[in-house]
Design an enzyme around this catalytic site. Sequence first.
Site, PDB file in Angstrom:
ATOM      1  N   GLU A  61       0.932  -1.191  -0.049  1.00 55.66           N
ATOM      2  CA  GLU A  61       0.125  -0.095   0.075  1.00 55.66           C
ATOM      3  C   GLU A  61       0.943   1.128  -0.057  1.00 55.66           C
ATOM      4  O   GLU A  61       0.656   2.180   0.763  1.00 55.66           O
ATOM      5  CB  GLU A  61      -1.104  -0.140   1.328  1.00 55.66           C
ATOM      6  CG  GLU A  61      -1.919  -1.244   1.203  1.00 55.66           C
ATOM      7  CD  GLU A  61      -3.022  -1.159   2.196  1.00 55.66           C
ATOM      8  OE1 GLU A  61      -3.879  -1.466   2.101  1.00 55.66           O
ATOM      9  OE2 GLU A  61      -2.868  -0.473   3.357  1.00 55.66           O
ATOM     10  N   GLU A  94      -5.868  -8.237   0.792  1.00 53.99           N
ATOM     11  CA  GLU A  94      -6.582  -7.789   1.976  1.00 53.99           C
ATOM     12  C   GLU A  94      -8.016  -7.457   1.757  1.00 53.99           C
ATOM     13  O   GLU A  94      -8.200  -6.762   1.013  1.00 53.99           O
ATOM     14  CB  GLU A  94      -5.786  -6.672   2.837  1.00 53.99           C
ATOM     15  CG  GLU A  94      -4.625  -6.922   3.323  1.00 53.99           C
ATOM     16  CD  GLU A  94      -3.986  -5.477   3.868  1.00 53.99           C
ATOM     17  OE1 GLU A  94      -4.626  -4.808   4.424  1.00 53.99           O
ATOM     18  OE2 GLU A  94      -2.494  -5.392   4.112  1.00 53.99           O
TER      19      GLU A  94
END
Length: 451
Positions: free
Chosen positions: A175, A363
Amino acid sequence: MDIHHTTNSFNKHLFGPNFHWGVSTAAFQTEGAWNANGKGPSIWDTFTQKKGKVHGNQNAFVACDFYNRYEQDIDLIKQLNIPNFRFSIAWSRILPDGTGIVNQDGINFYNKVIDYCLQQGVEPWLTLYHWDLPQTLENRGGWTNRESIEWFSGFVELCAKHFGDRVKHWMVMNEPAVFTGAGYFLGLHAPGRTGLKNFLPAVHHVTLSIAAGARKLRSLLPDVVIGNTFSCSHIEPYSAKANDVAAAKRADVLINRLYIEPLLGLGYPIADLPVLQKLEKYFKPGDEDALAFDFDFIGLQNYTREVVKHSFFTPYISAKLVEAKTRNVPLTEMGWEVYPQAMYEILKKFSAYPQIKRILITENGAAFKDTLQDTRLNDILRIQYIQDNLQQLLRAKQEGCPVDGYFIWTLTDNFEWAEGYRPRFGLVHIDFETQQRTIKNSGYWYRNFLK
């Protein structure tokens, strides 16, 4: 405690025989042992010691004590029938100063984790960087320093050398939009820096580092599968007014497009967010080509959607998020809207890039108020959230999206960055006073689904 939420009509076989099911964690959020056996401090070790940065001034010095309890937690993964385990390497555990002298105790720890996974029939998936930069490198400018590309490449080389004989799936960074945005622009995450003067060089050096790290892996381990994970949110304008629609487009650039497009060889999306022109100041000859890498897969991490409206007073993007709590929608403990259709929209959006061959959801999950009653925790909302997101993933897959994996965030309740221990995302409850693990009903649901 056992449950049977899985109906015969909705089961894992619908996703195909080669679909990758897993669970994801991160070193800083679980390991603890923050200064044990030669580990150096990371930016998060430093950040959590500053007053007012983390909910309740909590820290991750012990966290889930995964460093000492990794066998117990990997046993839980096996018990829940989860075939794949995504976890990260703490850079300062194996290189206490970020470069230079190697800490053999740190190498030994990750070797033990990998070996125990394989012994238990669990496939290890490694994330190289999950936000915990060694503090010594931050002291030298961190990601704002162009030398960070070399520092990171050296770290990647060390990991490839020690773990590459057994680890087949690698993710370079986790991320980038979150750790640069929250850490180098808003100051909400470590290292707590703010402003464009920190954000823009960090963006460019991180993107170059992701590509350089991936190339390093490819050269040293030609047969492994290499990906990178990206946070993403489905963006919708607050209204059909032209200025709200334009604001949503600018927000989409920052939240979803800023990293993926240069890494796909498309360059930074400057046309749709002109402030990004200032990135040119940090370019050197050859950077254009050096930004791109042909990844084997892209990991997407989606939790919600964002609604965006025009905001005259927000610098650079003239856009602001309309908070979910003001929109009378169902919320998670993080204040995020429960909106499963975001999963479908995001998969459709990213699969429209012809350069993306393969997608995994690396995720997805939710924090809800979990109440342990005796030894039972009936987290119905989490089970519903996961099922609804999987339905949307399946819908996208059936329409041709090349998605072939789903990893739940997360195995155990953990240290949730600036939110501390309050939000609980785990399939397994942890009593942080005693480190007692209790499988939640969502964990049993996943076990039965994967049976």
